[in-house]
Design an enzyme around this catalytic site. Structure first.
Site, PDB file in Angstrom:
ATOM      1  N   GLN A  13       0.500  -0.872  -0.034  1.00  0.00           N
ATOM      2  CA  GLN A  13       0.071  -0.266  -0.162  1.00  0.00           C
ATOM      3  C   GLN A  13       0.604   1.247  -0.291  1.00  0.00           C
ATOM      4  N   MET A  60      14.087  -8.879   2.107  1.00  0.00           N
ATOM      5  CA  MET A  60      14.481  -9.012   3.649  1.00  0.00           C
ATOM      6  C   MET A  60      15.130  -9.357   4.079  1.00  0.00           C
ATOM      7  N   LEU A  81      10.502  -0.160   3.317  1.00  0.00           N
ATOM      8  CA  LEU A  81       8.678  -0.172   3.888  1.00  0.00           C
ATOM      9  C   LEU A  81       8.655  -1.517   4.172  1.00  0.00           C
ATOM     10  N   ALA A  82       9.322  -2.316   3.022  1.00  0.00           N
ATOM     11  CA  ALA A  82       9.437  -3.677   2.922  1.00  0.00           C
ATOM     12  C   ALA A  82       8.555  -4.369   4.615  1.00  0.00           C
ATOM     13  N   THR A 126       6.437   1.674  13.761  1.00  0.00           N
ATOM     14  CA  THR A 126       4.661   1.903  13.462  1.00  0.00           C
ATOM     15  C   THR A 126       4.679   2.301  15.555  1.00  0.00           C
ATOM     16  N   GLU A 128       2.007   0.764  16.732  1.00  0.00           N
ATOM     17  CA  GLU A 128       2.008  -1.362  17.023  1.00  0.00           C
ATOM     18  C   GLU A 128       3.318  -1.882  18.890  1.00  0.00           C
ATOM     19  N   TYR A 159       5.726  -9.395  15.588  1.00  0.00           N
ATOM     20  CA  TYR A 159       5.915  -7.814  14.528  1.00  0.00           C
ATOM     21  C   TYR A 159       6.237  -6.786  15.516  1.00  0.00           C
ATOM     22  N   LYS A 163       9.696  -4.692  15.380  1.00  0.00           N
ATOM     23  CA  LYS A 163       9.892  -3.257  14.987  1.00  0.00           C
ATOM     24  C   LYS A 163      10.191  -2.478  15.703  1.00  0.00           C
ATOM     25  N   HIS A 189      -2.790   3.657   9.135  1.00  0.00           N
ATOM     26  CA  HIS A 189      -3.183   4.099   7.427  1.00  0.00           C
ATOM     27  C   HIS A 189      -3.471   3.773   6.332  1.00  0.00           C
ATOM     28  N   ARG A 194      -5.523  -1.088   0.188  1.00  0.00           N
ATOM     29  CA  ARG A 194      -4.535  -1.665   1.932  1.00  0.00           C
ATOM     30  C   ARG A 194      -6.048  -3.198   1.595  1.00  0.00           C
TER      31      ARG A 194
HETATM   32  P1  NAP Z   1       2.270  -3.982   2.830  1.00  0.00           P
HETATM   33  O1  NAP Z   1       1.106  -3.200   2.219  1.00  0.00           O
HETATM   34  O2  NAP Z   1       1.773  -5.050   3.537  1.00  0.00           O
HETATM   35  O3  NAP Z   1       3.698  -3.810   2.112  1.00  0.00           O
HETATM   36  C1  NAP Z   1       4.680  -4.460   2.170  1.00  0.00           C
HETATM   37  C2  NAP Z   1       5.494  -4.399   1.311  1.00  0.00           C
HETATM   38  O4  NAP Z   1       6.699  -5.446   1.636  1.00  0.00           O
HETATM   39  C3  NAP Z   1       4.715  -5.433   0.338  1.00  0.00           C
HETATM   40  O5  NAP Z   1       5.587  -4.862  -0.685  1.00  0.00           O
HETATM   41  C4  NAP Z   1       5.341  -6.514   0.168  1.00  0.00           C
HETATM   42  O6  NAP Z   1       5.720  -8.123  -0.664  1.00  0.00           O
HETATM   43  C5  NAP Z   1       6.531  -6.792   1.082  1.00  0.00           C
HETATM   44  N1  NAP Z   1       7.509  -7.869   1.572  1.00  0.00           N
HETATM   45  C6  NAP Z   1       6.584  -8.111   2.291  1.00  0.00           C
HETATM   46  N2  NAP Z   1       8.105  -9.215   2.893  1.00  0.00           N
HETATM   47  C7  NAP Z   1       9.456  -9.213   2.681  1.00  0.00           C
HETATM   48  C8  NAP Z   1      10.380  -9.634   2.351  1.00  0.00           C
HETATM   49  N3  NAP Z   1      10.263 -10.516   2.539  1.00  0.00           N
HETATM   50  N4  NAP Z   1      11.244  -9.512   0.995  1.00  0.00           N
HETATM   51  C9  NAP Z   1      10.697  -8.525  -0.028  1.00  0.00           C
HETATM   52  N5  NAP Z   1       9.935  -7.261   0.632  1.00  0.00           N
HETATM   53  C10 NAP Z   1       8.632  -7.765   1.378  1.00  0.00           C
HETATM   54  O7  NAP Z   1       2.923  -2.908   4.292  1.00  0.00           O
HETATM   55  P2  NAP Z   1       1.939  -1.191   4.173  1.00  0.00           P
HETATM   56  O8  NAP Z   1       0.799  -0.764   4.792  1.00  0.00           O
HETATM   57  O9  NAP Z   1       2.344  -0.588   3.039  1.00  0.00           O
HETATM   58  O10 NAP Z   1       3.126  -0.584   5.260  1.00  0.00           O
HETATM   59  C11 NAP Z   1       4.469  -0.308   5.050  1.00  0.00           C
HETATM   60  C12 NAP Z   1       5.356  -0.525   5.778  1.00  0.00           C
HETATM   61  O11 NAP Z   1       5.080   0.486   7.091  1.00  0.00           O
HETATM   62  C13 NAP Z   1       5.611  -1.949   6.678  1.00  0.00           C
HETATM   63  O12 NAP Z   1       6.949  -2.178   6.906  1.00  0.00           O
HETATM   64  C14 NAP Z   1       4.132  -1.462   7.512  1.00  0.00           C
HETATM   65  O13 NAP Z   1       4.884  -2.402   8.554  1.00  0.00           O
HETATM   66  C15 NAP Z   1       5.028  -0.263   7.738  1.00  0.00           C
HETATM   67  N6  NAP Z   1       3.337   0.265   9.048  1.00  0.00           N
HETATM   68  C16 NAP Z   1       2.225   0.141   8.638  1.00  0.00           C
HETATM   69  C17 NAP Z   1       1.364   1.065   8.823  1.00  0.00           C
HETATM   70  C18 NAP Z   1      -0.408   1.292   8.168  1.00  0.00           C
HETATM   71  O14 NAP Z   1      -0.698   1.521   8.812  1.00  0.00           O
HETATM   72  N7  NAP Z   1       0.182   1.039   6.950  1.00  0.00           N
HETATM   73  C19 NAP Z   1       1.187   1.705  10.006  1.00  0.00           C
HETATM   74  C20 NAP Z   1       2.188   1.401  10.412  1.00  0.00           C
HETATM   75  C21 NAP Z   1       3.715   1.224  10.609  1.00  0.00           C
HETATM   76  P3  NAP Z   1       4.689  -8.172  -1.415  1.00  0.00           P
HETATM   77  O15 NAP Z   1       3.617  -7.329  -2.028  1.00  0.00           O
HETATM   78  O16 NAP Z   1       4.877  -9.661  -2.648  1.00  0.00           O
HETATM   79  O17 NAP Z   1       3.613  -8.912   0.028  1.00  0.00           O
HETATM   80  O1  G4F Z   2      -6.229  -3.860  10.857  1.00  0.00           O
HETATM   81  P1  G4F Z   2      -5.739  -4.578  11.659  1.00  0.00           P
HETATM   82  O2  G4F Z   2      -5.158  -6.293  11.449  1.00  0.00           O
HETATM   83  O3  G4F Z   2      -4.007  -3.241  11.702  1.00  0.00           O
HETATM   84  P2  G4F Z   2      -3.591  -3.289  13.934  1.00  0.00           P
HETATM   85  O4  G4F Z   2      -3.223  -4.665  14.123  1.00  0.00           O
HETATM   86  O5  G4F Z   2      -4.092  -2.679  14.119  1.00  0.00           O
HETATM   87  O6  G4F Z   2      -1.924  -3.233  12.334  1.00  0.00           O
HETATM   88  C1  G4F Z   2      -2.128  -2.329  11.473  1.00  0.00           C
HETATM   89  O7  G4F Z   2      -1.300  -0.927  11.951  1.00  0.00           O
HETATM   90  C2  G4F Z   2      -0.261  -1.519  12.373  1.00  0.00           C
HETATM   91  C3  G4F Z   2      -0.018   0.217  12.724  1.00  0.00           C
HETATM   92  O8  G4F Z   2      -0.072   0.856  14.571  1.00  0.00           O
HETATM   93  C4  G4F Z   2       1.330  -1.302  11.961  1.00  0.00           C
HETATM   94  F1  G4F Z   2       1.953  -1.146  12.391  1.00  0.00           F
HETATM   95  C5  G4F Z   2       0.707  -2.808  11.520  1.00  0.00           C
HETATM   96  O9  G4F Z   2       1.284  -3.201   9.737  1.00  0.00           O
HETATM   97  C6  G4F Z   2      -0.668  -2.959  10.434  1.00  0.00           C
HETATM   98  O10 G4F Z   2      -0.928  -1.770   9.486  1.00  0.00           O
HETATM   99  O11 G4F Z   2      -5.853  -4.580  13.408  1.00  0.00           O
HETATM  100  C7  G4F Z   2      -6.881  -3.294  13.640  1.00  0.00           C
HETATM  101  C8  G4F Z   2      -7.768  -3.922  14.965  1.00  0.00           C
HETATM  102  C9  G4F Z   2      -6.999  -4.801  16.098  1.00  0.00           C
HETATM  103  O12 G4F Z   2      -7.505  -4.554  17.317  1.00  0.00           O
HETATM  104  C10 G4F Z   2      -7.479  -7.162  15.155  1.00  0.00           C
HETATM  105  O13 G4F Z   2      -7.655  -7.364  16.402  1.00  0.00           O
HETATM  106  O14 G4F Z   2      -8.747  -4.540  14.953  1.00  0.00           O
HETATM  107  C11 G4F Z   2      -9.198  -5.942  14.940  1.00  0.00           C
HETATM  108  N1  G4F Z   2      -9.379  -6.098  14.466  1.00  0.00           N
HETATM  109  C12 G4F Z   2     -11.345  -7.015  14.835  1.00  0.00           C
HETATM  110  N2  G4F Z   2     -11.741  -7.597  13.951  1.00  0.00           N
HETATM  111  C13 G4F Z   2      -9.834  -7.244  13.571  1.00  0.00           C
HETATM  112  C14 G4F Z   2     -10.505  -8.348  12.771  1.00  0.00           C
HETATM  113  N3  G4F Z   2      -8.701  -7.331  12.647  1.00  0.00           N
HETATM  114  C15 G4F Z   2      -8.434  -8.237  11.499  1.00  0.00           C
HETATM  115  N4  G4F Z   2      -6.878  -7.629  10.883  1.00  0.00           N
HETATM  116  N5  G4F Z   2      -9.276  -8.955  10.956  1.00  0.00           N
HETATM  117  C16 G4F Z   2     -10.537  -8.566  11.943  1.00  0.00           C
HETATM  118  O15 G4F Z   2     -11.762  -9.907  11.597  1.00  0.00           O
END
Ligand code: NAP
Ligand code: G4F
Length: 358
Positions: A13, A60, A81-82, A126, A128, A159, A163, A189, A194
């Site tokens: 994303q 990675m 970001l991976a 993050t 988290e 996770y 981090k 976000h 997503r």
């Molecule tokens: P995402 O959609 O899950 O994307 C993760 C990326 O990492 C994908 O391109 C995935 O490739 C790649 N990846 C996974 N395993 C890998 C490996 N072994 N080697 C190389 N690449 C690999 O996550 P995102 O939401 O864009 O988040 C981006 C970053 O921000 C992540 O580090 C996440 O932990 C962090 N973060 C996200 C949030 C959030 O709310 N979105 C919040 C805080 C921090 P594939 O497409 O092949 O799976």
């Molecule tokens: O959408 P989630 O899976 O996101 P979570 O666990 O907050 O993690 C995301 O945000 C983090 C930043 O704080 C990133 F670092 C991380 O990479 C990722 O992007 O779950 C959000 C909440 C959790 O409390 C979970 O227990 O939703 C609750 N939930 C309730 N029912 C569910 C569900 N989560 C998922 N995925 N699926 C459910 O059915």
């Protein structure tokens, strides 16, 4: 000369939105992807930038591939970001999550240090990492919030632990080797691109299908969990601003608002004139062994120093996501073909793991 950026995880994303942003800013953008049996470039295609990003295979888990990527891209800026970014999956795959999301960051920093320590580095940290803090903590009097750059970490998932390791490693490289290594502590976000297993998109996709009569119900886990949800395209702008700041520092990126999963579901069903309670069931399968109960971020440092603030608020975010998923499912009913993830996603009901609460 155009700046050069290398984005790891460009197929995810944030990677896709960041690539789009940097291309618009005139960068030459390199992005890494990992080899899969079926390529996963749908987000880049969806944003219309698939042919504009220079793609390189790198994993990675494999430092030689990261070093090679640095050599080929010769970047001014690296955005790491991976990650294995799905918290629930980290209970099922704790070791590989530790390698990819933790140790992999040390590998990337080493690759940069040995190639050219002047390359700027961004680490995707993050919220988290804060872990279980208690709902009461974020509801302090006078609207003050606890979670900022000075708050303690208490991770509650493999996770988050990975981090936290990456967070400290990034700081160590900044201080020990004088590298420009900054990080964003980003709160959740979301967007129409997503991943489908994350709760917001799981909800918007289900609402669209139920609205169009393709599905009957939605099964969720802990609907009491509270999150600070923002809009992903705005958050990648904050990453870029951190990299342009005069010093490498850490910044919280958030909205300072919070809602429960139940409130997200209610708002999403409401937007299609449906009652969420009628269609939603609780399923123990989606509860985690431990969960981060509540998150709310204080982004005042980013506001002050980076002049960044969120514009898309909760209600608008829900609307954007539901509207796009309804449009996609309507298009598919109309026989249209377009890049999109949902048709390839198995029904979650068929995935069983021992870490799920039975
Ligand atoms: P995402 O959609 O899950 O994307 C993760 C990326 O990492 C994908 O391109 C995935 O490739 C790649 N990846 C996974 N395993 C890998 C490996 N072994 N080697 C190389 N690449 C690999 O996550 P995102 O939401 O864009 O988040 C981006 C970053 O921000 C992540 O580090 C996440 O932990 C962090 N973060 C996200 C949030 C959030 O709310 N979105 C919040 C805080 C921090 P594939 O497409 O092949 O799976
Ligand atoms: O959408 P989630 O899976 O996101 P979570 O666990 O907050 O993690 C995301 O945000 C983090 C930043 O704080 C990133 F670092 C991380 O990479 C990722 O992007 O779950 C959000 C909440 C959790 O409390 C979970 O227990 O939703 C609750 N939930 C309730 N029912 C569910 C569900 N989560 C998922 N995925 N699926 C459910 O059915």
């Amino acid at each position: 000369m155009a700046k050069r950026a290398l984005i790891t995880g460009v197929t995810g994303q944030d990677g896709a939105y960041l690539a789009d942003l940097l291309l618009k800013k005139g960068y030459t953008v390199y992005g890494t992807f990992r080899r899969l049996s079926t390529p996963n470039f749908w987000r880049l295609q969806y944003l219309g930038i698939f042919d504009k990003v220079r793609l390189m295979p790198a994993d990675m888990n494999d430092m030689s591939s990261l070093t090679e990527a640095i050599h080929v891209a010769n970047p001014d800026e690296v955005y790491n970001l991976a990650a294995q970014s799905f918290v629930a999956a980290s209970f099922e795959q704790p070791i590989s999550t530790g390698t990819i999301s933790g140790l992999g960051v040390a590998m990337m920093l080493e690759a940069i240090r040995h190639t050219d320590p002047k390359i700027k580095f961004y680490q995707a940290s993050t919220s988290e990492m804060y872990g279980k803090i208690g709902l009461h903590s974020i509801k302090e009097k006078k609207g003050r919030v606890l979670l900022n750059e000075k708050s303690n970490f208490s991770p509650t998932s493999p996770y988050a632990a990975a981090k936290v390791y990456a967070y400290w490693t990034t700081k160590i490289y900044r201080e020990a080797y004088d590298m420009f290594a900054c990080q964003g502590i980003l709160f959740n976000h979301e967007s129409p691109i997503r991943g489908l297993e994350f709760v917001t998109r799981k909800i918007s996709n289900a609402v669209a299908k139920i609205h169009l009569g393709i599905e009957k119900e939605l099964r969720l886990g802990n609907t009491k969990a509270v999150r600070d949800w923002g809009y992903a395209p705005e958050y990648v702008e904050a990453m870029w601003r951190m990299m342009q700041y005069k010093e490498p520092e850490d910044f919280v990126v958030a909205t300072d608002r919070f809602h429960s999963v139940a409130q997200f579901a209610e708002a999403a069903f409401d937007s299609m004139d449906m009652d969420w309670k009628k269609y939603t069931k609780t399923d123990k399968k989606f509860f985690r062994p431990i969960d981060t109960d509540a998150l709310r971020g204080d982004y005042s440092k980013a506001k002050k120093l980076l002049k960044w603030k969120p514009n898309v608020q909760f209600e608008k975010l829900v609307e954007i996501m539901v509207r796009e998923d309804v449009k996609r499912w309507q298009n598919v009913l109309d026989g249209k073909v377009f890049p999109w993830d949902a048709p390839n996603y198995p029904t979650e009901a068929s995935i069983i793991t021992r870490s799920m609460k039975q």
